[in-house]
Design a protein around this motif. Structure first.
Motif, PDB file in Angstrom:
ATOM      1  N   GLU A 231       6.642   0.359  -6.410  1.00 11.72           N
ATOM      2  CA  GLU A 231       5.641   1.420  -6.511  1.00 11.72           C
ATOM      3  C   GLU A 231       4.442   1.095  -5.626  1.00 11.72           C
ATOM      4  O   GLU A 231       4.317  -0.007  -5.106  1.00 11.72           O
ATOM      5  CB  GLU A 231       5.134   1.514  -7.956  1.00 11.72           C
ATOM      6  CG  GLU A 231       6.128   2.035  -8.954  1.00 11.72           C
ATOM      7  CD  GLU A 231       5.503   2.086 -10.341  1.00 11.72           C
ATOM      8  OE1 GLU A 231       5.060   3.165 -10.734  1.00 11.72           O
ATOM      9  OE2 GLU A 231       5.462   1.042 -11.015  1.00 11.72           O
ATOM     10  N   ASN A 232       3.512   2.074  -5.531  1.00 12.58           N
ATOM     11  CA  ASN A 232       2.251   1.814  -4.843  1.00 12.58           C
ATOM     12  C   ASN A 232       1.541   0.668  -5.541  1.00 12.58           C
ATOM     13  O   ASN A 232       1.384   0.689  -6.757  1.00 12.58           O
ATOM     14  CB  ASN A 232       1.345   3.045  -4.905  1.00 12.58           C
ATOM     15  CG  ASN A 232       2.003   4.274  -4.301  1.00 12.58           C
ATOM     16  OD1 ASN A 232       2.161   5.276  -4.962  1.00 12.58           O
ATOM     17  ND2 ASN A 232       2.415   4.184  -3.054  1.00 12.58           N
TER      18      ASN A 232
ATOM     19  N   GLY B 153       3.068   9.025   1.138  1.00 11.92           N
ATOM     20  CA  GLY B 153       2.821   7.612   0.840  1.00 11.92           C
ATOM     21  C   GLY B 153       2.845   7.278  -0.640  1.00 11.92           C
ATOM     22  O   GLY B 153       2.444   6.194  -1.036  1.00 11.92           O
ATOM     23  N   LEU B 154       3.321   8.196  -1.494  1.00 12.46           N
ATOM     24  CA  LEU B 154       3.398   7.897  -2.926  1.00 12.46           C
ATOM     25  C   LEU B 154       4.837   7.598  -3.336  1.00 12.46           C
ATOM     26  O   LEU B 154       5.779   8.093  -2.718  1.00 12.46           O
ATOM     27  CB  LEU B 154       2.886   9.078  -3.755  1.00 12.46           C
ATOM     28  CG  LEU B 154       1.401   9.447  -3.616  1.00 12.46           C
ATOM     29  CD1 LEU B 154       1.042  10.566  -4.586  1.00 12.46           C
ATOM     30  CD2 LEU B 154       0.497   8.247  -3.886  1.00 12.46           C
ATOM     31  N   ASP B 155       4.987   6.809  -4.402  1.00 11.12           N
ATOM     32  CA  ASP B 155       6.328   6.486  -4.897  1.00 11.12           C
ATOM     33  C   ASP B 155       6.810   7.573  -5.860  1.00 11.12           C
ATOM     34  O   ASP B 155       6.037   8.431  -6.277  1.00 11.12           O
ATOM     35  CB  ASP B 155       6.314   5.119  -5.584  1.00 11.12           C
ATOM     36  CG  ASP B 155       5.316   5.091  -6.733  1.00 11.12           C
ATOM     37  OD1 ASP B 155       5.561   5.764  -7.744  1.00 11.12           O
ATOM     38  OD2 ASP B 155       4.282   4.414  -6.609  1.00 11.12           O
ATOM     39  N   VAL B 156       8.096   7.510  -6.235  1.00  7.79           N
ATOM     40  CA  VAL B 156       8.687   8.606  -7.033  1.00  7.79           C
ATOM     41  C   VAL B 156       7.967   8.864  -8.357  1.00  7.79           C
ATOM     42  O   VAL B 156       7.803  10.013  -8.748  1.00  7.79           O
ATOM     43  CB  VAL B 156      10.203   8.396  -7.321  1.00  7.79           C
ATOM     44  CG1 VAL B 156      11.028   8.710  -6.125  1.00  7.79           C
ATOM     45  CG2 VAL B 156      10.479   7.003  -7.846  1.00  7.79           C
ATOM     46  N   GLY B 157       7.523   7.790  -9.019  1.00  6.05           N
ATOM     47  CA  GLY B 157       6.823   7.972 -10.294  1.00  6.05           C
ATOM     48  C   GLY B 157       5.519   8.737 -10.088  1.00  6.05           C
ATOM     49  O   GLY B 157       5.187   9.662 -10.840  1.00  6.05           O
ATOM     50  N   ALA B 158       4.761   8.346  -9.053  1.00  5.16           N
ATOM     51  CA  ALA B 158       3.477   9.003  -8.766  1.00  5.16           C
ATOM     52  C   ALA B 158       3.700  10.438  -8.296  1.00  5.16           C
ATOM     53  O   ALA B 158       2.938  11.341  -8.650  1.00  5.16           O
ATOM     54  CB  ALA B 158       2.721   8.209  -7.709  1.00  5.16           C
TER      55      ALA B 158
ATOM     56  N   THR C 204       9.374   0.058   1.658  1.00  6.51           N
ATOM     57  CA  THR C 204       9.335   1.507   1.467  1.00  6.51           C
ATOM     58  C   THR C 204       9.410   1.840  -0.012  1.00  6.51           C
ATOM     59  O   THR C 204       9.698   0.984  -0.843  1.00  6.51           O
ATOM     60  CB  THR C 204      10.506   2.191   2.213  1.00  6.51           C
ATOM     61  OG1 THR C 204      10.360   3.606   2.106  1.00  6.51           O
ATOM     62  CG2 THR C 204      11.854   1.786   1.645  1.00  6.51           C
ATOM     63  N   HIS C 205       9.100   3.109  -0.337  1.00  4.90           N
ATOM     64  CA  HIS C 205       9.419   3.575  -1.698  1.00  4.90           C
ATOM     65  C   HIS C 205      10.190   4.882  -1.599  1.00  4.90           C
ATOM     66  O   HIS C 205      10.288   5.619  -2.556  1.00  4.90           O
ATOM     67  CB  HIS C 205       8.161   3.725  -2.556  1.00  4.90           C
ATOM     68  CG  HIS C 205       7.060   4.430  -1.857  1.00  4.90           C
ATOM     69  ND1 HIS C 205       5.829   3.878  -1.639  1.00  4.90           N
ATOM     70  CD2 HIS C 205       7.033   5.639  -1.275  1.00  4.90           C
ATOM     71  CE1 HIS C 205       5.088   4.726  -0.978  1.00  4.90           C
ATOM     72  NE2 HIS C 205       5.789   5.796  -0.736  1.00  4.90           N
TER      73      HIS C 205
ATOM     74  N   MET D 250      12.557   0.596 -10.102  1.00 11.40           N
ATOM     75  CA  MET D 250      11.244   0.523  -9.462  1.00 11.40           C
ATOM     76  C   MET D 250      10.113   0.871 -10.428  1.00 11.40           C
ATOM     77  O   MET D 250       9.082   0.220 -10.456  1.00 11.40           O
ATOM     78  CB  MET D 250      11.217   1.483  -8.258  1.00 11.40           C
ATOM     79  CG  MET D 250       9.851   1.762  -7.729  1.00 11.40           C
ATOM     80  SD  MET D 250       9.876   2.474  -6.095  1.00 11.40           S
ATOM     81  CE  MET D 250       9.920   4.183  -6.436  1.00 11.40           C
ATOM     82  N   VAL D 251      10.317   1.925 -11.234  1.00  3.69           N
ATOM     83  CA  VAL D 251       9.232   2.437 -12.076  1.00  3.69           C
ATOM     84  C   VAL D 251       9.305   1.869 -13.490  1.00  3.69           C
ATOM     85  O   VAL D 251       8.307   1.823 -14.208  1.00  3.69           O
ATOM     86  CB  VAL D 251       9.278   3.996 -12.101  1.00  3.69           C
ATOM     87  CG1 VAL D 251       8.141   4.565 -12.905  1.00  3.69           C
ATOM     88  CG2 VAL D 251       9.221   4.544 -10.678  1.00  3.69           C
TER      89      VAL D 251
END
Length: 510
Positions: A38-39, A432-437, A197-198, A236-237
């Motif tokens: 994640e970020n 630039g955000l990850d899947v959760g965000a 990467t995300h 990841m999350v």
């Protein structure tokens, strides 16, 4: 098994945070190894340790089986390690060649031989399919081309191990496809790649193996071919992630924004927006789809007041705001998540708390008689940090510059969404955000819509536009070429319209 790179039990601390907590990463020769998280999970920090930008508190690094002490980037270069940073390190008024040879200038009798260097670079670029003009000035070339210059900079220094830090964050879909091709070619030529990467799609497309880290800790290393995107996301999350945006049908109400015959010029004086008409209503999300560079940036800047309008009219809630000052627009009811977070979204040398009240600092309770009220500011900032899960080392007192890109983005979104403006302009809000965000931000945009606000969404991710919007307006060469209902739109139809074809629009779409 002989690994080309081994980072064993690495620990890296910053004030108030353990960025890497006993992380191990092992890369095989000739593979593309993804580093997923994640970020703010500690991915860039770990790679900065490998590249000699940070010294770890504990752990060891081995290159080709030998223990090494990488004290600075020159040592990393000498070991054959190169890195392309998320924000490129190029001198803008230098040529491609001057940037590539910087610090490694080939000299003859004490003079730099630019001609020879340019020739070598041309040859190198042809070998790897990285077509660039050695004499072009950096500020005149696209972001994708600048990235190629960064890659050539590594290859010119004979790097064998290439680190790519979030390499697709600022690229168009076409440039992303080209970069994937370049990575495959680099591996064929015997290089090994670490890809930070995300973006799960990219990992599935090019990576062989993937190491996942979460909140600074090692989670797992998996084989990409046999691991689903859903599984990668939950590793990841740390929970199940929904890829589908849940939303009810929009209930559009009165008109909020009306744009008539708008003409706006770009920085070079060319017409970027050319006679554009558009309307958006309360209670709907209108997505703007288009290939980058078709006037999206100039349109958003004209609406928010960052760019002068040459002709035409912009009305917000029935008021003519065409020549209104930025603050007056904000107070009339505009919120703006800008496409360039560093240039227009944040003051990087301010604290996080100060950035979170940039739009409201002059109002009570944040200030009285011209004096700021720190207690009220800090309380508000803490509330937003908790609600939007903005992660940083020292909380409200963190220097914004020191935060990860994704958490900087979350801070901007928190500030703008919290004011719940009549019109929320969202310029690439999840870049630039990850899947959760991303899941969280989409939810917030839909909440705003359901409160009866108008949301104008601009994104280069077609999936995002189709998933989140209620209506989709396609922009081509500064004009809206068609508007379609999102639930009826197909990728093929939108793709054709984005390329300027008007033949594939359904009857009644306009």
């Amino acid at each position: 098994m002989e690994y080309i790179i081994e980072m064993l039990n690495i620990r890296k601390e910053f004030p108030g945070i353990v960025a890497n907590d006993n992380i191990t990463l092992q890369v095989k020769p000739g593979e593309i190894h993804a580093l997923l998280g994640e970020n703010g999970a500690g991915k860039s920090t770990l790679m900065s340790v490998l590249f000699g930008l940070y010294k770890p508190e504990a752990g060891e690094i081995r290159v080709r089986g030998k223990r090494v002490n990488i004290t600075d980037p020159n040592v990393a270069n000498a070991l054959g390690i190169g890195m392309v940073h998320q924000h490129f390190k190029l001198v803008h008024n230098f040529t491609v060649t001057e940037n590539i040879i910087l610090g490694q200038e080939p000299t003859e009798r004490g003079r730099i031989n630019i001609k020879k260097a340019a020739k070598d670079i041309k040859k190198l670029s042809e070998t790897y399919g990285l077509e660039v003009d050695p004499y072009a000035i950096i500020e005149d070339i696209t972001v994708g081309m600048q990235q190629r210059v960064e890659i050539l900079k590594m290859l010119y220094r004979n790097a064998e191990i290439l680190i790519f830090d979030e390499p697709t964050a600022a690229l168009t879909p076409q440039e992303i496809a080209e970069l994937m091709e370049i990575m495959r070619r680099l591996v064929e030529e015997g290089k090994s790649i670490i890809l930070i990467t995300h973006k799960l799609k990219e990992i599935k497309e090019v990576a062989d193996r993937c190491t996942i880290i979460r909140r600074g800790k090692y989670i797992d290393t998996v084989d990409v071919a046999t691991t689903s995107e859903e599984k990668l996301a939950s590793l990841m999350v740390g929970r199940e992630v929904s890829f589908k945006v849940e939303k009810d049908k929009a209930k559009p109400r009165e008109n909020v924004l009306r744009i008539s015959d708008l003409v706006v010029r770009d920085s070079r004086g060319l017409k970027a927006v050319d006679g554009l008409n558009l309307e958006i209503n309360a209670g709907e999300i209108l997505g703007i789809a288009g290939v980058d560079g078709n006037g999206q940036t100039e349109l958003l800047e004209a609406i928010s007041g960052l760019r002068k309008v040459e002709e035409g009219k912009i009305e917000l809630l029935g008021k003519d705001i065409t020549n209104m000052h930025v603050r007056n627009r904000t107070e009339t009811g505009i919120g703006h998540i800008p496409q360039d977070r560093h240039k227009h979204g944040l003051v990087l040398d301010f604290k996080l708390s100060e950035n979170l009240i940039l739009q409201t600092y002059y109002k009570e309770p944040y200030s009285k008689n011209g004096l700021l009220n720190d207690a009220a500011i800090n309380e508000k900032a803490q509330e937003l940090i908790d609600e939007f899960d903005v992660r940083s080392g020292q909380g409200i007192n963190t220097m914004t510059r020191a935060m990860s890109g994704g958490n900087q983005q979350k801070a901007i979104i928190a500030r703008e969404v919290d004011r719940s403006p009549a019109l929320l302009i969202a310029g690439q809000p999840t870049r630039g955000l990850d899947v959760g965000a991303i899941e969280f931000i989409h939810k917030k945009l839909i909440e705003e819509r359901d409160k009866g606000r108008a949301v104008l969404l601009v994104s280069l991710e077609l999936d995002e536009i189709m998933n989140v919007s209620d209506r989709i307006a396609v922009i081509f060469e500064g004009k809206i070429v068609g508007i379609v209902e999102a639930e009826k739109a197909t990728e093929r139809q939108l793709g054709l319209m984005m390329a300027g074809s008007t033949h594939d629009k359904e009857e009644g779409d306009m």
